[in-house]
Design an enzyme around this catalytic site. Sequence first.
Site, PDB file in Angstrom:
ATOM      1  N   GLU A  31       0.074 -12.724  17.483  1.00 46.38           N
ATOM      2  CA  GLU A  31      -0.293 -13.699  18.496  1.00 46.38           C
ATOM      3  C   GLU A  31      -1.342 -13.040  19.386  1.00 46.38           C
ATOM      4  O   GLU A  31      -1.117 -11.934  19.880  1.00 46.38           O
ATOM      5  CB  GLU A  31       0.944 -14.069  19.336  1.00 46.38           C
ATOM      6  CG  GLU A  31       0.586 -15.130  20.342  1.00 46.38           C
ATOM      7  CD  GLU A  31       1.722 -15.505  21.294  1.00 46.38           C
ATOM      8  OE1 GLU A  31       2.852 -15.018  21.113  1.00 46.38           O
ATOM      9  OE2 GLU A  31       1.438 -16.283  22.210  1.00 46.38           O
ATOM     10  N   ARG A 258      11.420  -2.818  12.956  1.00 47.59           N
ATOM     11  CA  ARG A 258      10.351  -2.629  13.934  1.00 47.59           C
ATOM     12  C   ARG A 258      10.181  -1.164  14.226  1.00 47.59           C
ATOM     13  O   ARG A 258      11.156  -0.417  14.207  1.00 47.59           O
ATOM     14  CB  ARG A 258      10.850  -3.209  15.248  1.00 47.59           C
ATOM     15  CG  ARG A 258      10.273  -4.422  15.723  1.00 47.59           C
ATOM     16  CD  ARG A 258      10.929  -4.790  17.035  1.00 47.59           C
ATOM     17  NE  ARG A 258       9.856  -4.921  18.015  1.00 47.59           N
ATOM     18  CZ  ARG A 258       9.018  -5.943  18.018  1.00 47.59           C
ATOM     19  NH1 ARG A 258       9.124  -6.898  17.155  1.00 47.59           N
ATOM     20  NH2 ARG A 258       8.052  -6.001  18.920  1.00 47.59           N
ATOM     21  N   LYS A 268       4.079  -6.201  24.033  1.00 46.61           N
ATOM     22  CA  LYS A 268       2.843  -6.598  24.684  1.00 46.61           C
ATOM     23  C   LYS A 268       3.100  -7.050  26.116  1.00 46.61           C
ATOM     24  O   LYS A 268       2.270  -6.833  26.993  1.00 46.61           O
ATOM     25  CB  LYS A 268       2.171  -7.715  23.876  1.00 46.61           C
ATOM     26  CG  LYS A 268       1.438  -7.185  22.660  1.00 46.61           C
ATOM     27  CD  LYS A 268       0.821  -8.304  21.845  1.00 46.61           C
ATOM     28  CE  LYS A 268       1.870  -9.042  21.052  1.00 46.61           C
ATOM     29  NZ  LYS A 268       1.327 -10.103  20.225  1.00 46.61           N
TER      30      LYS A 268
END
Length: 749
Positions: A31, A258, A268
């Site tokens: 994103e 992850r 982020k």
Amino acid sequence: MSNSKDFLRAIVEEDLKSGKNKEIVTRFPPEPNGFPHIGHAKSIYINFGIASDYHGHCNLRMDDTNPTKEDTKYVEALKDAVEWLGFDWGDNVYFTSDYFPKLYDYAVELIKMGKAYVDSLTEDEIREYRGTVTQAGKRSKYAGRSVEENLDLFERMKKGEFKDGEHILRAKIDMSAANMKMRDPLLYRIRHAHHFRAKNEWCIYPMYDFAHCLSDYIEGISHSICTLEFENNRDIYNWVLDTLSLTTPRPYQYEFARLGINYTVMSKRKLLELVQSGQVSGWDDPRLPTIAGYKRRGYTPESILNFCDQIGIAKANSTVDVAQLEFCIRDDLNKKVPRVMCVLDPLKVTIENYEGCEEIDAPYYPHDVPKDGSRKIPFSREIYIERDDFIENPPKGYFRLTPEQPVRLRHGYIITCKEVIKDSNGNILEIKAQYHPESKSGCDTSSIKVKSAVQWVSAAQAKRVEIRVYDRLFKNEAPEGIEDLNPDSLKVIKNALIEPAAITEKPDERFQFERQGYFYADPIEYTDEKPVFNKIVGLKDSWAKKTKTTKSAPKPQTKKIQVDGEVVPMSEVQQILFDKYTGKLGLNSEVANTLARDKELSCFYEDALSVNNSPVTIANIVANEVARELKESQIDELKFSAKQISELVKMVDDEIISSKIAKQVFEEMAKSGENPTQIVENKGLIQISDPSKILPIIDEIFAKNPDNVAKFKAGNTKLLGFFVGQVLKTTGGKANPKVVNSLVTQKLK
Ligand code: ATP
Ligand code: MG
């Protein structure tokens, strides 16, 4: 590219072999709401790496479905990162926003099939109606709307007739599904906001669960690889594609762990906070774990790819020690970059018996590096050395310049201190020294003995440079946020002095400054007038000494249940358990959260606790090891019982085995289901605490390492760890560390 075959590659090979897929198409779908970080590098490495290994391709797709957070500058940063890492996304960058019209049509199709409806509950009501892990949810009264009414409302949502939050489109699946994500998930929401690409064309936006699988389908993706937190979303992924009968060839989702790294934050959102609050200089601040930060600091793409390769692809989340990344960059630069001399904290040395000047030819690389090249180093009467390379009253074991001890100037002559000049406060201003003409490096015919060589620069030719010394941004291994920042993460040295050869080279270049570390000419602020160098990494891992236990302790898995990015509040029962765990039982909140939110885990924990009342140790093993096993198998498939876990913990508490050995025993137990006591006996893993068994081993190690014994006695007490480590190594981890520690200490006194 990668030579080891991981579980994802195994799946891909199987699918090619069986004919399920003819071509491998993956995608990297960020994103564009922030700069990519090293976790993204892992995802890039996996997605582009797999595609290229199997002669397919990987799409770069901007998952731009949230207008309020996204921006073109992030799109550019993402492209930069992928390119810098050396991957090629082909002719197009894809955007989910380009599919908005198609996605809308798919939604209409679902409505027509009676598989989606417009709901008009409030956000709070939706949450309340969803139920809990233990309780089924209840369906909204609006779920009974007719197809016609739904079509009409959805169209009017699109036209902008309603306010944000007034209606949403939901899939009609199952309000009592065990997987809470399947309880009529949201497909579209109203957002009256400007989108950086679609502008004001849309005021309804598809949710991740709807947009992602369909975008994958539209692009012909074969393997949709994402991180573990989307595991529960896989059911929706399949539901959408299956319900719409999108069959030929359709994508499937696979999850991997992850990447987390200690001493940093990696989301982020948290990175944005640091940038916006001015705690760092921008997204490319060299202390940040962003790709732009690493690039600016001087990391090479090779070192990052190598790191991604080393950490591998696993299905259990864990935290990787940042020392491993630092190792990778050191390893890469060690053989690549020229070595020059730079003095960070200059102390003037006047060589009284030297007149004129000369140039010393010196190689850029040591003998064992297969690279050639040399430069001329000017030498003259006035030079600078590092301030801490001279001590007037040195401690034992100090090998550099003192009033009594000469030292070699690297590549040059040996000098002897003759006089120390001080100011009225006793600060050393200058050293008067003499050089020994026959001692020149490479043709030394003097018989002077020195114990080390130090870096230096000639005063007249040296250039003043700014050095930015970076350290870890956070002082804690698992930082929460701004309150954990390391106040010393940036030190600016304005008046360092560097030999001229390091200046005449082109900027954007890396060097090893001898005895200091690796440095990079700052790609943005370096100018001829003001050269600026960033410290990439030191020559050694300085933190390994500072903190003893930085090794990558696996982070407890937090099975947070997420709804649109928010953590679901705990149910009443979960909250009671959580309070009990953090209160009476003294667990830390992360472990308590993991246990309390997961009924299987908390039951297992309580069972184990009823046998052996050791709440903290048991909790750690249940929240980590047992939780990991439960990711792979059902609770009734586990080979071991709660009772066996408490038996294992009891052995640790009674110091029969060390906690390190306990991990080994656990692995065995999980495989075979054997009793821990039995495993320990059969394998001879019992901890050795008897001094008469340990002392001979210590003697042997001392005999093998006389130099280190001498250094320790001379004051280098840091070597204690070395000796203890050796004993543990010799005994295969079985020696009792506490006993070893005190025995070694006694013997070295
Ligand atoms: P963050 O939580 O840092 O904002 P994200 O998952 O929201 O990350 P996206 O931009 O949506 O970030 O992610 C793009 C891709 O990168 C996704 O497939 C995601 O799974 C992957 N990714 C993100 N963070 C990591 C990480 N720490 N380790 C591995 N892959 C990651
Ligand atoms: Mg995100």
